[in-house]
Write an enzyme that holds these catalytic residues in place. Sequence first.
Site, mmCIF file in Angstrom:
data_model
loop_
_atom_site.group_PDB
_atom_site.id
_atom_site.type_symbol
_atom_site.label_atom_id
_atom_site.label_comp_id
_atom_site.label_asym_id
_atom_site.label_seq_id
_atom_site.Cartn_x
_atom_site.Cartn_y
_atom_site.Cartn_z
ATOM 1 C CE LYS A 177 29.468 55.764 36.843
ATOM 2 N NZ LYS A 177 30.477 56.231 37.388
ATOM 3 C CB THR A 178 35.334 59.410 36.488
ATOM 4 O OG1 THR A 178 34.915 57.734 37.285
ATOM 5 C CG2 THR A 178 36.033 59.350 37.879
ATOM 6 C CG ASP B 196 30.148 57.613 40.753
ATOM 7 O OD1 ASP B 196 29.176 57.524 39.602
ATOM 8 O OD2 ASP B 196 31.515 57.230 40.578
ATOM 9 C CD GLU B 197 29.196 52.786 39.501
ATOM 10 O OE1 GLU B 197 28.639 53.142 39.254
ATOM 11 O OE2 GLU B 197 30.350 52.947 38.982
ATOM 12 C CD GLN C 183 27.572 49.955 33.843
ATOM 13 O OE1 GLN C 183 28.187 49.355 34.167
ATOM 14 N NE2 GLN C 183 27.174 51.084 33.057
ATOM 15 N NE ARG D 28 32.716 46.902 33.103
ATOM 16 C CZ ARG D 28 32.493 48.130 33.470
ATOM 17 N NH1 ARG D 28 33.125 49.328 33.663
ATOM 18 N NH2 ARG D 28 30.999 48.809 32.705
#
Length: 746
Positions: free
Chosen positions: A33-34, A216-217, A247, A600
Site C-alpha cells: 500500500k505505501t 492513507d489508512e 483493519q 504482522r
Amino acid sequence: MNHLLDSLTPAQCDAVRHVEGPLLVLAGPGSGKTRVVTHRVAYLLSEGIRAREILALTFTNKAADEMKARLAQLVPSESVWMSTFHRFCARLLRQYAPIVGIKENYTIYDTDDSHRTLRRVLAQQQIDRSTAAPESVAAAISWAKNHLIRPEEYQGRLGHPLGVIVEQAYPAYQELLARCNAVDFDDLLLHTATLLRDNPEIRRQLDDRYRFILVDEYQDTNLAQYAIVRALSIDHPNLAVTGDPDQSIYGWRGANLRNILDFDRDFPNVRVVRLERNYRSTKRILEVAAELISHNLRRKPKDLYTENDEGPAVRLVRYETHRDEAADVADQIAEAIRVGRRRARDFAVFYRVNALSVTFERALRERNIPFQMVHGLEFFARKEIKDVVAYLQLIANPANDMALLRVINTPARGIGKTTLERLADHARSRGATLLEAARDAGAIGSLSRRAAKLVGEFVALFDRIAPLADAPIEELLGHVLAESGCRAQWEQSDMEEDQQRLANIDELLTVGREFDERYAGDGAPLEAFLEETALVNDTDDWETEIDRVTLMTLHASKGLEFPVVYLVAAEEGLLPHERSRERPDQLEEERRLMFVGITRAEQELQISLARDRDYRGRRGMTVPSSFLMELPRDRMEILGFDETVPLLLGEWDECRREPAFAPPRMAGGLGLTTAAELAGQGTPKSVSPDAFHQDMLVRHPKYGLGRIVALSGSGDDRKATVDFTSSAVGRKKFVLKSSPLRPLKR
C-alpha cells in the site's frame, strides 16, 4: 515514467496511473500500500502536476516520514506535503486561527493537560467527581467533537446523569481553553472542519490549492476527518483513499468504518482497485488470518493470496499459567538467538492490554534478552519532561494558565495552593491571565508579603528566559534548566529514580538539538517544536534498527511487520475484550484487531493462552478466546490441549487482578574526574564541540571555572553559553571549535 511502473503489479499500476477523479484502493495487509501511495504521488508529478497541489495525509509521524523518504528516492527534487491529519490541521490553524477564535501562537494540550483543565472546570462548576469521573466527561466531550458537535449544540441523553454534567462542563471547558489560547487534539480537527464549513471562500481557496488529495489508512478516519477531506474535494474531486475495512481497529477513538464502506456512495463514479496479493506472510499465516476475518459481516470481501512459501504451521499453545507462557516464549527467543537462527529484533510479542507486558518483561530480563517497549507517548508524558516543556509553552503563549500552574512552583518555591487560588480570583475579577495577575502580586491585598515576594521572584525568572523565545531549542532548553532549577533539584541525589530523571532531561536536550539540526522553517523554531512534541504518536519511539525484542499492544502493531510474532493471552475477556461482549460491532472490531496482529507475522506465528492468569485483583481460570474456534485447525499445530480441556466457549471470571507495571530499569551515574583534569592539565589541545554537554563544568585560561548553561548549533557552528564562577566575568557565549574552553568531567 517507466521506472515508476516497471516494479508494480497490474493492480498496483491501475492505482498509480489513475489521475483525474476519485479513487478507492482496497489494500489487504502486506499488499504494498505505501509503495502504491508514493509511486502514485511520483506519477502525478511526472504528469506535470505541481508539488504544491498534492496533499498526502496519514495517521502517524512514522508513516508520514516513511512516505517522504520513499518519495525522495523516486523524485529527489520535489517536496510534497506529507503529514498526519493533526499536523496538517495544526499548520492550517496557525494561518486562520483568529477566524476560529484563537491566536496564532496557540498551545496544543496533550491528554494530560486536557484532563487537568477539565478537572479545574469541574471544580469551578462545583461538580462532584464521585458523580462523574473526569475521564468519563473527557470521553464524552471527545466523542462530541469527533462528531462535529460544538458546545452550544450538545444535548445529553435523556435521563442520563453524565449527559447533564457534560452539557454544563463542555461549554465551560471550551471557554477555559479559549482563555488559555489553547486547543486539545480533537479541537485541531473540529476547528478545521468548522473553518471549512463556515467560510466558503477559504474552502474554495484550499480546494483549489490541494487539487489532488491522498489519504492513507482511510478506514481509521472519524467524522471530523471525513468532513475535512470531503470539503477539500468538492471543486476538484481528485480524492484517492487507500485502506482496508478489515483493519479498522480504532472505533474507540472515533474512527467511522462507514467512511470507507460508503465511499462509493459519496463518489458514485469512483474507480475501485483491489490489492489482494500479500508480499509479507507465508501461505499458512495468511490462510489463518483470512479464515478468521471471514466471520465479520461489515467488510468489503477480498481474495487474499500470496506467492510466498507455505511456511511452518501456525502454533496454538495453551500453557498452565501466564508465567509459563512468558517463560516459554522467552526460552524460544533465547534459543533462536543462541544458535544464530534469529536476532532479537526479529521477534515481537503482542498483547491486548499494556498490563499484560510485565510478565514478559521479567522473563526476557532474566534471560538477558534485550527488549524495547513501544510507548511513543511516554517520554513526553514523563513529569520531568512535561515540567520543562511547560516552561517553553508559557514562553510561547503567556496566556497559557495551565502551563503557569505547572511551573510556578516547580521546583518547589514555597508558592502554595492558597496563593494560587488568590491569584486565580484576581485574574478572574479583571479578565486577566494568571501571568498578568502574578505581575500584580504586590498589589493583591489578600496575598501575604512573603507570598507576593515569591510570586514576584517567579515572574522575574520568567522575564529572564522569555526574551530567548527566538533562540535555537537546545539553547533555550539549556537556559530554562539553568534558571528554573529543574535540573539542580536532582543533581545531588544518589537515588536511581533521580538519576533517571536527569537522564531524561539530557535526552530532551538531545531531542532539541536534533530538532535544531533539521528545522528549516521560517521564523523562530519554538512554535514548531512544541507542535511536534505535542503530536507524538504511539510508535514514534520505536527503533527499527536496534537489535531488541519488541513488546507492544495489538493496536500499536498496526502498519509494522516482524519475522516472528507471539500473540499472547488469546482469552475471553482480553481478546475479545470484555467490553465487546454485548456489542456485535465492537466484537467485529476485536476480530479485526486479532486479524491485524496475525498479519504482522512474516514467517512464524504463535498464538497462546494460559489456563490460569493473574488479572484485576485475583488469580483465576481463563476461558479460551471465542476467536480460536474460528481458526482453521488443519493449518495449525495445536499444543497443550487435551480431552479434559476442550476449546469451548464460556464465561470469563470477572474477578481478576491487573499486574503492576514494571518498566525496565536504566542505569545512571556520574563520571569521575582526575586530579590533572581538575587542575586544567593533561587535556587535549583541541576538543570536539560534541564533547561538551549541558551543565558541564569547564575551564577557560582567562576566565577560570564555569558551567555550561546552554548549547546550540552543530558541527563547527556549535556554541555554548557559560556562567563563570567569577562575578566579574558573568555569562559569556563561545563558538566551541575556536574557543579555549576545556571540559572538566564530573
